[in-house]
Design an enzyme around this catalytic site. Structure first.
Site, PDB file in Angstrom:
ATOM      1  N   GLY A   3       0.790  -1.238   0.000  1.00 18.73           N
ATOM      2  CA  GLY A   3       0.000   0.000   0.000  1.00 18.73           C
ATOM      3  C   GLY A   3       0.815   1.278   0.000  1.00 18.73           C
ATOM      4  N   ASN A  10       1.658   2.956  -2.636  1.00 17.85           N
ATOM      5  CA  ASN A  10       0.953   3.865  -3.564  1.00 17.85           C
ATOM      6  C   ASN A  10      -0.293   4.440  -2.899  1.00 17.85           C
ATOM      7  OD1 ASN A  10       2.151   4.124  -6.377  1.00 17.85           O
ATOM      8  ND2 ASN A  10       2.334   1.920  -6.012  1.00 17.85           N
ATOM      9  N   ARG A  13     -15.070 -15.206 -10.866  1.00 15.50           N
ATOM     10  CA  ARG A  13     -14.515 -13.848 -10.818  1.00 15.50           C
ATOM     11  C   ARG A  13     -15.626 -12.796 -10.746  1.00 15.50           C
ATOM     12  NH1 ARG A  13      -9.494 -12.316 -12.152  1.00 15.50           N
ATOM     13  NH2 ARG A  13      -9.047 -14.194 -13.318  1.00 15.50           N
ATOM     14  N   ARG A  39      -5.434  -8.597  -8.834  1.00 20.24           N
ATOM     15  CA  ARG A  39      -6.485  -9.377  -9.479  1.00 20.24           C
ATOM     16  C   ARG A  39      -6.885  -8.700 -10.778  1.00 20.24           C
ATOM     17  NH1 ARG A  39      -6.001 -13.870  -7.703  1.00 20.24           N
ATOM     18  NH2 ARG A  39      -8.016 -14.469  -8.592  1.00 20.24           N
ATOM     19  N   HIS A  91       0.902   0.654 -13.417  1.00 18.77           N
ATOM     20  CA  HIS A  91       1.689  -0.525 -13.787  1.00 18.77           C
ATOM     21  C   HIS A  91       3.167  -0.135 -13.765  1.00 18.77           C
ATOM     22  CE1 HIS A  91       2.694  -4.331 -15.520  1.00 18.77           C
ATOM     23  NE2 HIS A  91       3.436  -3.726 -16.425  1.00 18.77           N
ATOM     24  N   ASP A  94      -9.310  -1.259 -19.029  1.00 16.52           N
ATOM     25  CA  ASP A  94     -10.331  -1.894 -19.861  1.00 16.52           C
ATOM     26  C   ASP A  94     -10.245  -3.394 -19.617  1.00 16.52           C
ATOM     27  OD1 ASP A  94      -8.212  -2.825 -21.355  1.00 16.52           O
ATOM     28  OD2 ASP A  94      -8.586  -1.539 -23.086  1.00 16.52           O
ATOM     29  N   GLU A  95     -10.919  -4.167 -20.499  1.00 23.15           N
ATOM     30  CA  GLU A  95     -11.036  -5.593 -20.165  1.00 23.15           C
ATOM     31  C   GLU A  95      -9.776  -6.397 -20.422  1.00 23.15           C
ATOM     32  OE1 GLU A  95     -14.622  -7.619 -20.821  1.00 23.15           O
ATOM     33  OE2 GLU A  95     -15.814  -5.786 -20.654  1.00 23.15           O
ATOM     34  N   GLU A 150       6.413   6.029  -9.180  1.00 28.32           N
ATOM     35  CA  GLU A 150       4.974   5.724  -9.072  1.00 28.32           C
ATOM     36  C   GLU A 150       4.317   6.648  -8.052  1.00 28.32           C
ATOM     37  OE1 GLU A 150       3.895   1.537  -8.574  1.00 28.32           O
ATOM     38  OE2 GLU A 150       5.844   0.956  -9.348  1.00 28.32           O
TER      39      GLU A 150
HETATM   40  C1  GRF Z   1       3.552  -1.330  -7.428  1.00 31.34           C
HETATM   41  O1  GRF Z   1       4.810  -1.471  -8.010  1.00 31.34           O
HETATM   42  C2  GRF Z   1       2.480  -1.315  -8.490  1.00 31.34           C
HETATM   43  O2  GRF Z   1       2.860  -0.671  -9.665  1.00 31.34           O
HETATM   44  C3  GRF Z   1       2.298  -2.780  -8.735  1.00 31.34           C
HETATM   45  O3  GRF Z   1       2.357  -3.377  -7.472  1.00 31.34           O
HETATM   46  C4  GRF Z   1       3.166  -2.567  -6.610  1.00 31.34           C
HETATM   47  C5  GRF Z   1       2.324  -2.226  -5.421  1.00 31.34           C
HETATM   48  O4  GRF Z   1       3.069  -1.581  -4.429  1.00 31.34           O
HETATM   49  N1  GRF Z   1       1.072  -3.035  -9.464  1.00 31.34           N
HETATM   50  P1  GRF Z   1       2.332  -0.912  -3.193  1.00 31.34           P
HETATM   51  O5  GRF Z   1       1.396  -1.961  -2.613  1.00 31.34           O
HETATM   52  O6  GRF Z   1       1.600   0.294  -3.674  1.00 31.34           O
HETATM   53  O7  GRF Z   1       3.446  -0.575  -2.242  1.00 31.34           O
END
Ligand code: GRF
Length: 219
Positions: free
Chosen positions: A12, A14, A65, A91, A109, A141-142, A174
């Site tokens: 977490g 981000n 899902r 997911r 990403h 998107d999908e 990020e």
């Molecule tokens: C990040 O590198 C994000 O881009 C990827 O998973 C990681 C998650 O990191 N999809 P965090 O949980 O936000 O620390």
């Protein structure tokens, strides 16, 4: 203020950058709920420390899902969420969620899409030997890691780097671009035109000057 729901699976960091930006008034929005598919995700503790409501929905308890996604949708709608943010949510989301929030789901990403989609984008880039790596914020998107791109940022790959060095350089990036992209969304400055996302009111003159981003040794 845009009501934001964040989906996570792990640390977490981000999420933290988004909560901090919202708290500091850099995003005209508030995180109203954080949902994790992993009960042990450290991001749940981060959210609780910021007094944000949390929920755990274990994907292992759903054989389909779409039923898992329907549960997520129910919680997001109960909390009147307007923007769904996937922040390290491991997911793949289905049309059940996307149809409930059209053009309102965004993801980060850790690679320069369309290169290296899927898991462990940083290691894929490192192993491939790229000189520039980076991260991408995009509408979902999908297809996996495929929707229209909002923002990308590049970082150099140095010869002394280990995979972990590169991963942490990308992660710091990020933490800058994700809150920024969310701020642009919340300010109503993003327009999707087919595959392109136009950002209103942005000064691109500096970017235009920097036509060469990285080329070590070139004078
Ligand atoms: C990040 O590198 C994000 O881009 C990827 O998973 C990681 C998650 O990191 N999809 P965090 O949980 O936000 O620390």
């Amino acid at each position: 203020m845009t009501r934001i729901g964040v989906l996570i699976s792990g640390s977490g960091s981000n999420l933290q950058s988004i909560m901090d930006a919202a708290q500091a008034g850099r995003i005209d929005g508030e995180v109203v709920v954080v949902i994790s598919n992993e009960a042990e995700a450290y991001g749940l503790i981060r959210a609780a420390e910021c007094n944000i409501k949390t929920a755990v929905v274990k994907h292992t308890e759903y054989s389909e899902r779409r039923d898992f996604d329907a549960k997520l949708v129910r919680i997001l709608q109960e909390n009147r969420v307007e923007l769904v943010v996937l922040a390290g949510f491991m997911r793949v989301v289905s049309s059940t969620l996307l149809d409930a929030f059209p053009e309102r789901v965004i993801n980060i990403h850790p690679a320069l899409l369309p290169s290296f989609p899927g898991t462990d984008g940083q290691a894929q880039a490192f192993n491939y030997g790229v000189k520039l790596a980076g991260c991408t914020v995009h509408f979902v998107d999908e297809k996996v890691d495929h929707g229209p791109i909002i923002i990308q940022a590049a970082v150099p790959v140095l010869s002394k780097d280990s995979k972990d060095d590169l991963k942490s350089r990308i992660l710091s990036c990020e933490h800058k671009i994700f809150p920024h992209a969310i701020a642009l969304y919340c300010a109503g400055r993003l327009r999707i035109k087919g595959r392109r996302v136009l950002i209103e009111g942005v000064d691109e003159s500096l970017l235009a000057e920097q036509s060469l981003i990285s080329c070590p040794g070139l004078d």
